[in-house]
Design a protein around this motif. Structure first.
Motif, PDB file in Angstrom:
ATOM      1  N   LYS A 250      15.738  52.997 -23.067  1.00 23.68           N
ATOM      2  CA  LYS A 250      15.803  53.503 -24.436  1.00 23.68           C
ATOM      3  C   LYS A 250      15.204  52.497 -25.421  1.00 23.68           C
ATOM      4  O   LYS A 250      14.479  52.870 -26.339  1.00 23.68           O
ATOM      5  N   ASN A 251      15.531  51.220 -25.224  1.00 31.23           N
ATOM      6  CA  ASN A 251      14.962  50.184 -26.085  1.00 31.23           C
ATOM      7  C   ASN A 251      13.452  50.108 -25.939  1.00 31.23           C
ATOM      8  O   ASN A 251      12.727  49.912 -26.913  1.00 31.23           O
TER       9      ASN A 251
ATOM     10  N   ARG B  58      11.447  52.543 -25.132  1.00 30.91           N
ATOM     11  CA  ARG B  58      10.868  53.736 -25.740  1.00 30.91           C
ATOM     12  C   ARG B  58      10.773  53.589 -27.261  1.00 30.91           C
ATOM     13  O   ARG B  58       9.822  54.055 -27.887  1.00 30.91           O
ATOM     14  N   ASN B  59      11.742  52.927 -27.861  1.00 33.47           N
ATOM     15  CA  ASN B  59      11.782  52.776 -29.308  1.00 33.47           C
ATOM     16  C   ASN B  59      10.982  51.570 -29.810  1.00 33.47           C
ATOM     17  O   ASN B  59      10.815  51.404 -31.007  1.00 33.47           O
ATOM     18  N   ASP B  60      10.513  50.721 -28.903  1.00 31.23           N
ATOM     19  CA  ASP B  60       9.762  49.516 -29.292  1.00 31.23           C
ATOM     20  C   ASP B  60       8.342  49.904 -29.664  1.00 31.23           C
ATOM     21  O   ASP B  60       7.604  50.470 -28.869  1.00 31.23           O
ATOM     22  N   GLU B  61       7.936  49.621 -30.887  1.00 33.91           N
ATOM     23  CA  GLU B  61       6.610  49.998 -31.376  1.00 33.91           C
ATOM     24  C   GLU B  61       5.698  48.797 -31.597  1.00 33.91           C
ATOM     25  O   GLU B  61       4.644  48.919 -32.207  1.00 33.91           O
TER      26      GLU B  61
END
Length: 53
Positions: free
Chosen positions: A6-7, A9-12
């Motif tokens: 999840k982390n 996936r959210n890391d941009e």
């Protein structure tokens, strides 16, 4: 394991780096085209002056 995914996936941060890379490449292409155009014009001017002399 699910938390890590999840982390990730959210890391941009990687997306931002790619965007900056694309912007830098676009600016480089514009600079190269400009220098080439100026160089061609300058060469023509020097040839004209050389012929006149």
């Amino acid at each position: 394991m699910l938390t890590i995914l999840k982390n990730l996936r959210n890391d941009e941060r990687g997306v931002t780096a790619i965007e900056y890379g694309l912007i830098a490449a676009f600016i480089a292409v514009i600079i190269i085209a400009g220098v080439k155009a100026i160089g061609t014009g300058l060469s023509s001017t020097f040839n004209t002056v050389s012929t006149s002399l």
